[in-house]
Design a protein around this motif. Structure first.
Motif, short mmCIF file in Angstrom:
data_model
loop_
_atom_site.label_atom_id
_atom_site.label_comp_id
_atom_site.label_asym_id
_atom_site.label_seq_id
_atom_site.Cartn_x
_atom_site.Cartn_y
_atom_site.Cartn_z
N LYS A 163 9.12 11.30 18.46
CA LYS A 163 7.83 10.65 18.29
C LYS A 163 7.96 9.46 17.35
CE LYS A 163 4.58 12.75 16.14
NZ LYS A 163 3.57 13.74 15.80
N ILE A 164 6.95 8.61 17.39
CA ILE A 164 6.86 7.45 16.50
C ILE A 164 5.61 7.62 15.64
CG2 ILE A 164 6.50 4.95 16.38
CD1 ILE A 164 7.91 4.72 19.07
N ILE A 165 5.76 7.40 14.34
CA ILE A 165 4.63 7.46 13.43
C ILE A 165 4.48 6.09 12.77
CG2 ILE A 165 3.70 8.52 11.34
CD1 ILE A 165 5.22 11.06 12.12
N LEU A 166 3.34 5.46 13.00
CA LEU A 166 3.05 4.15 12.42
C LEU A 166 1.91 4.32 11.41
CD1 LEU A 166 2.99 2.12 15.76
CD2 LEU A 166 4.93 2.49 14.25
N THR A 167 2.12 3.83 10.21
CA THR A 167 1.10 4.01 9.18
C THR A 167 1.01 2.76 8.30
OG1 THR A 167 0.35 5.47 7.39
CG2 THR A 167 2.72 5.08 7.56
N ARG A 168 -0.13 2.59 7.68
CA ARG A 168 -0.33 1.51 6.72
C ARG A 168 -1.53 1.85 5.85
NH1 ARG A 168 -1.77 -3.85 9.95
NH2 ARG A 168 -2.21 -4.63 7.89
N PRO A 169 -1.60 1.32 4.65
CA PRO A 169 -2.75 1.58 3.79
C PRO A 169 -4.01 0.94 4.38
CG PRO A 169 -0.90 0.67 2.54
CD PRO A 169 -0.60 0.47 3.98
N ALA A 170 -5.13 1.64 4.29
CA ALA A 170 -6.41 1.10 4.77
C ALA A 170 -7.04 0.29 3.65
CB ALA A 170 -7.34 2.23 5.21
N VAL A 171 -6.53 -0.94 3.49
CA VAL A 171 -6.99 -1.82 2.42
C VAL A 171 -7.52 -3.10 3.03
CG1 VAL A 171 -6.30 -3.13 0.36
CG2 VAL A 171 -5.33 -0.86 0.79
N GLU A 172 -8.71 -3.53 2.59
CA GLU A 172 -9.32 -4.75 3.11
C GLU A 172 -8.64 -5.97 2.51
OE1 GLU A 172 -13.27 -4.07 1.85
OE2 GLU A 172 -13.73 -2.64 3.43
N ALA A 173 -8.54 -7.03 3.30
CA ALA A 173 -7.84 -8.24 2.87
C ALA A 173 -8.77 -9.13 2.06
CB ALA A 173 -7.31 -9.00 4.08
N GLY A 174 -9.09 -8.70 0.84
CA GLY A 174 -9.87 -9.52 -0.06
C GLY A 174 -11.35 -9.59 0.25
#
Length: 377
Positions: A163-174
């Protein structure tokens, strides 16, 4: 001698791992050639599925030819009408026109071959063979995420991972986007859109939907990784500059014995609140030199977007104003090393000091958010 309807048989072949446009042709031109080559078969197509109805002898030859077409496309990424007609006549097609170096091709996506285009992208291909954890850090437009996702899809197709797990922080761009409508998926999807865009270029729509529906490809915010063990997986953490040291430590300690992880980030584009520090710089400094962990530093020369993007990045680097409160280094995109400090670096002290600071900062950030919530009347 006429063939009775009861003697007819149907076969279905799923065309996968190649561009459907290259296989069927523009306006189904290659499909028409295939139909003319087998006049006694009733050939139909829908999506990536090709069906043929006829007697056993014709169907056997038909299946062999279709699989030869798929193999040719998987190897070369393209197939002209001349190549197809030569193959259908039982002859070996001239491959000299489509021969190319395979070392730069990562995989053949939904719209053709995806290649490593710069020296550092090619270096990343080599690092994946030896390192289980890779930090790929550099300015915008250098293909950090795109190249990483392409390698993950290749590993999945080659059955190197499950499997592939893609993740990133849920942070707004300014910006403060405020309340987002919908269920949980609707709320987090806007933050994960760049990952979906990369997958769209590499997999046809039906295959991507199948992978997502069956959780073979999983896209989730970083916070959802806590408590899990990620094994037999290719993990990509995007926008790592927006994660704290504790969050990065949390993800890195989720990795199972048969997993691989690429962490991407741009130190010049930190979107965290001013009270919180990016943990990417600290993690790279702390982990560099450990066997099995690779550090790739992409440069402005690796930018592959519009020609003006490279000039824009250089202008901001010279100005030194981008994220000045987060980045005290003028060379944005350059990772720190021991030259940036006259003090002797002690990893144990740094871990204790940073974890204490980050924990306090995260609790303060939560208090600030709670104080901003509207009071219930």
């Amino acid at each position: 001698m006429s063939v009775q309807k009861s003697d007819l048989r149907e076969v279905a072949i799923n065309v996968e791992g190649v561009s459907l446009v290259e296989f069927f042709g523009v306006n189904n031109a290659k499909l028409s050639v295939l139909k003319r080559a087998f006049p006694r078969l009733k050939i139909t197509s829908r999506g990536s599925k090709l069906k043929a109805l006829g007697d056993d002898r014709d169907l056997k030859y038909f299946e062999d030819q279709v699989h030869s077409m798929i193999d040719f496309l998987r190897r070369y990424g393209q197939m002209s009408l001349t190549h197809l007609e030569t193959m259908l006549q039982g002859n070996e097609p001239d491959r000299t026109a489509v021969e190319h170096s395979d070392k730069d091709v990562i995989l053949y996506g939904a719209h053709g071959p995806i290649k490593a285009r710069t020296a550092n992208q090619r270096k990343l291909l080599e690092m994946v063979k030896t390192d289980d954890i890779i930090f790929s850090v550099g300015p915008a437009g250098t293909g950090k995420t795109y190249t990483a996702v392409a390698m993950a899809v290749r590993a999945l197709k080659n059955k190197a991972v499950r499997k592939i797990i893609l993740t990133r922080p849920a942070v707004e761009a300014g910006e403060n986007l405020g309340f987002l409508p919908g269920d949980l998926k609707d709320k987090i999807d806007p933050y994960l859109r760049p990952l979906y865009d990369a997958l769209d270029a590499m997999l046809d729509r039906e295959r991507l939907k199948y992978y997502l529906d069956n959780r073979i490809i999983e896209i989730a915010p970083l916070a959802y990784m806590r408590g899990r063990t990620l094994n037999h997986a290719f993990i990509i953490m995007d926008e790592a500059q927006n994660a704290t040291s504790l969050q990065l430590k949390m993800l890195l300690t989720r990795i199972g014995p048969n997993a691989q992880c690429i962490i991407t980030g741009d130190l010049s584009q930190v979107d965290l609140p001013k009270k919180m520090k990016s943990g990417l710089r600290h993690s790279v400094r702390l982990l560099e030199g450990i066997k099995g962990i690779g550090i790739l530093r992409l440069q402005t020369e690796d930018v592959m977007r519009h020609k003006l993007v490279k000039k824009i990045i250089m202008a901001y680097e010279e100005d030194g104003s981008s994220n000045s409160y987060q980045d005290n280094y003028r060379s944005h995109g350059r990772l720190p090393d021991r030259r940036d400090s006259e003090k002797v670096f002690d990893p144990k002290k740094e871990i204790q000091k940073t974890e204490g600071q980050e924990a306090t900062e995260e609790f303060n950030h939560l208090d600030d958010l709670n104080s901003q919530e509207p009071k219930m009347s």
